[in-house]
Write a protein that holds these residues in place. Structure first.
Motif, short mmCIF file in Angstrom:
data_model
loop_
_atom_site.label_atom_id
_atom_site.label_comp_id
_atom_site.label_asym_id
_atom_site.label_seq_id
_atom_site.Cartn_x
_atom_site.Cartn_y
_atom_site.Cartn_z
N PHE A 15 0.85 -1.20 0.00
CA PHE A 15 0.00 0.00 0.00
C PHE A 15 0.88 1.25 0.00
O PHE A 15 1.97 1.24 0.58
N PRO A 16 0.38 2.33 -0.58
CA PRO A 16 1.10 3.60 -0.44
C PRO A 16 1.05 4.06 1.01
O PRO A 16 0.15 3.66 1.76
N PRO A 17 2.01 4.88 1.43
CA PRO A 17 2.06 5.29 2.84
C PRO A 17 0.75 5.88 3.37
O PRO A 17 0.41 5.66 4.54
N CYS A 18 0.01 6.61 2.53
CA CYS A 18 -1.25 7.21 3.03
C CYS A 18 -2.23 6.13 3.48
O CYS A 18 -2.89 6.27 4.52
N MET A 19 -2.35 5.07 2.71
CA MET A 19 -3.33 4.03 3.04
C MET A 19 -2.77 3.03 4.05
O MET A 19 -3.51 2.53 4.91
N ASN A 104 -7.82 11.29 -5.74
CA ASN A 104 -6.45 11.22 -6.25
C ASN A 104 -5.49 11.92 -5.28
O ASN A 104 -5.91 12.54 -4.29
N CYS A 105 -4.21 11.83 -5.60
CA CYS A 105 -3.20 12.35 -4.67
C CYS A 105 -3.35 13.85 -4.43
O CYS A 105 -3.18 14.33 -3.31
N ARG A 106 -3.66 14.56 -5.48
CA ARG A 106 -3.79 16.02 -5.32
C ARG A 106 -4.91 16.33 -4.34
O ARG A 106 -4.77 17.18 -3.46
N ALA A 107 -6.04 15.66 -4.49
CA ALA A 107 -7.17 15.89 -3.58
C ALA A 107 -6.80 15.49 -2.16
O ALA A 107 -7.13 16.19 -1.20
N ILE A 108 -6.10 14.37 -2.03
CA ILE A 108 -5.72 13.92 -0.68
C ILE A 108 -4.78 14.94 -0.04
O ILE A 108 -4.87 15.22 1.16
N CYS A 109 -3.89 15.51 -0.85
CA CYS A 109 -2.96 16.52 -0.31
C CYS A 109 -3.70 17.80 0.08
O CYS A 109 -3.34 18.47 1.05
N GLY A 120 -4.64 11.76 4.97
CA GLY A 120 -3.80 12.75 4.29
C GLY A 120 -2.57 12.09 3.72
O GLY A 120 -2.31 10.90 3.96
N CYS A 121 -1.83 12.86 2.94
CA CYS A 121 -0.60 12.34 2.33
C CYS A 121 0.56 12.55 3.31
O CYS A 121 0.89 13.69 3.62
N PRO A 122 1.17 11.48 3.78
CA PRO A 122 2.27 11.65 4.73
C PRO A 122 3.41 12.50 4.20
O PRO A 122 4.08 13.18 4.96
N PHE A 123 3.64 12.46 2.87
CA PHE A 123 4.73 13.26 2.29
C PHE A 123 4.37 14.74 2.23
O PHE A 123 5.24 15.58 2.01
N ASN A 124 3.11 15.04 2.43
CA ASN A 124 2.66 16.43 2.33
C ASN A 124 2.26 17.02 3.68
O ASN A 124 2.57 18.17 3.98
N LYS A 155 8.30 17.10 -4.55
CA LYS A 155 6.85 17.14 -4.40
C LYS A 155 6.38 15.81 -3.81
O LYS A 155 7.04 14.78 -4.02
N PRO A 156 5.22 15.81 -3.13
CA PRO A 156 4.75 14.57 -2.49
C PRO A 156 4.68 13.38 -3.46
O PRO A 156 5.15 12.29 -3.13
N GLN A 157 4.15 13.60 -4.66
CA GLN A 157 4.02 12.47 -5.60
C GLN A 157 5.38 11.97 -6.06
O GLN A 157 5.54 10.78 -6.32
N ASP A 158 6.35 12.87 -6.17
CA ASP A 158 7.70 12.44 -6.57
C ASP A 158 8.37 11.65 -5.44
O ASP A 158 9.05 10.65 -5.66
N ALA A 159 8.18 12.14 -4.21
CA ALA A 159 8.73 11.41 -3.07
C ALA A 159 8.09 10.03 -2.96
O ALA A 159 8.76 9.03 -2.67
N CYS A 160 6.82 9.98 -3.24
CA CYS A 160 6.08 8.70 -3.18
C CYS A 160 6.60 7.75 -4.27
O CYS A 160 6.79 6.56 -4.02
N ALA A 161 6.85 8.29 -5.47
CA ALA A 161 7.38 7.46 -6.55
C ALA A 161 8.75 6.93 -6.18
O ALA A 161 9.09 5.78 -6.47
N THR A 176 5.11 8.47 -12.29
CA THR A 176 4.57 9.54 -11.45
C THR A 176 3.36 8.98 -10.74
O THR A 176 2.52 8.35 -11.37
N ILE A 177 3.29 9.19 -9.46
CA ILE A 177 2.15 8.66 -8.71
C ILE A 177 1.06 9.72 -8.69
O ILE A 177 1.27 10.85 -8.26
N SER A 178 -0.11 9.34 -9.18
CA SER A 178 -1.23 10.29 -9.16
C SER A 178 -2.40 9.78 -8.32
O SER A 178 -3.26 10.56 -7.93
N LYS A 179 -2.42 8.46 -8.06
CA LYS A 179 -3.52 7.89 -7.26
C LYS A 179 -2.97 6.78 -6.35
O LYS A 179 -2.11 6.01 -6.79
N PRO A 180 -3.52 6.67 -5.16
CA PRO A 180 -3.08 5.58 -4.28
C PRO A 180 -3.26 4.20 -4.93
O PRO A 180 -2.43 3.32 -4.75
N VAL A 181 -4.33 4.02 -5.67
CA VAL A 181 -4.58 2.71 -6.29
C VAL A 181 -3.51 2.40 -7.33
O VAL A 181 -3.10 1.24 -7.48
FE1 SF4 Z 1 -0.76 8.50 -1.05
FE2 SF4 Z 1 -0.49 9.89 -3.28
FE3 SF4 Z 1 0.67 10.71 -1.02
FE4 SF4 Z 1 1.58 8.58 -2.30
S1 SF4 Z 1 1.60 10.72 -3.07
S2 SF4 Z 1 1.26 8.75 -0.08
S3 SF4 Z 1 -0.31 7.67 -3.09
S4 SF4 Z 1 -1.53 10.59 -1.40
#
Ligand code: SF4
Length: 193
Positions: A15-19, A104-109, A120-124, A155-161, A176-181
């Motif tokens: 799972f991505p860190p947020c989930m 999506n990630c932007r909305a979660i951020c 929320g997004c742990p990277f953000n 950026k959060p999505q880059d750190a996540c990638a 590029t990560i745009s969605k947790p799924v």
């Molecule tokens: Fe979750 Fe997206 Fe943040 Fe990764 S970048 S932890 S998938 S919200």
């Protein structure tokens, strides 16, 4: 994916860190706030958890004593109909029968749905100690220290990638990560990247 109430403690490694964070919060406190529960239910649905397994998973936790004072009234045994309805609703089987999707990630951020929201997004959105407490489940201390340096200005999505690349041990340079799924699917099928 084929996530069940029995294998989710192994699957959470994909799972991505947020989930993953929401799973660990649920396992620890046995409750989540409304939107965290809704988003996490949608994520599990999109990752392939069946309705029956979702009901089993949430029932297991919501039948345990709560460790979260703000949600002390939430109890599966008292409100099984309400919780069953809400999970069926997320699966598009009640109310307007919409095919809800995980934000999506932007909305979660960007979103902070309420004061008690633990998502929320742990990277953000998380402080450094909270972020480290999630990432350290997958890294040694040295690796974690180096990783934190590398993502300092990302950026959060880059750190996540970058985290995905580290965990999947795969060369997905352009991802590029745009969605947790999307994160989960890439983890279980690295050829997708
Ligand atoms: Fe979750 Fe997206 Fe943040 Fe990764 S970048 S932890 S998938 S919200």
């Amino acid at each position: 994916g084929n996530i069940t109430a029995s294998n989710i403690d192994d699957e959470v490694l994909n799972f991505p860190p947020c989930m993953a964070h929401l799973h660990f919060e649920l396992r620890q406190k046995h409750r989540l706030s409304h939107y965290a529960r809704f988003y996490y239910t949608l994520f599990l649905k999109e990752c392939g958890m069946s309705l029956e397994e979702a009901l089993h998973y949430w029932r297991q936790e919501y039948s345990k004593p709560h460790l979260c004072t703000s949600l002390c009234t939430h109890d599966w045994n008292k409100d099984s109909k309400k919780f069953t309805y809400s999970i069926r609703h997320a699966y598009g089987l009640e109310g307007g029968r919409k095919n809800y999707k995980t934000p999506n990630c932007r909305a979660i951020c960007d979103q902070i749905p309420g004061a008690n929201y633990e998502g929320g997004c742990p990277f953000n959105s998380f402080d450094m100690d909270s972020l480290k407490s999630i990432l350290c489940k997958s890294m040694t201390k040295n690796e974690l220290d180096q990783f934190i340096v590398h993502i300092a200005n990302q950026k959060p999505q880059d750190a996540c990638a970058r985290f995905l690349r580290y965990k999947s041990n795969t060369y997905c340079s352009d991802i590029t990560i745009s969605k947790p799924v999307q994160y989960y699917r890439t983890m279980i099928e690295p050829d997708l990247c």
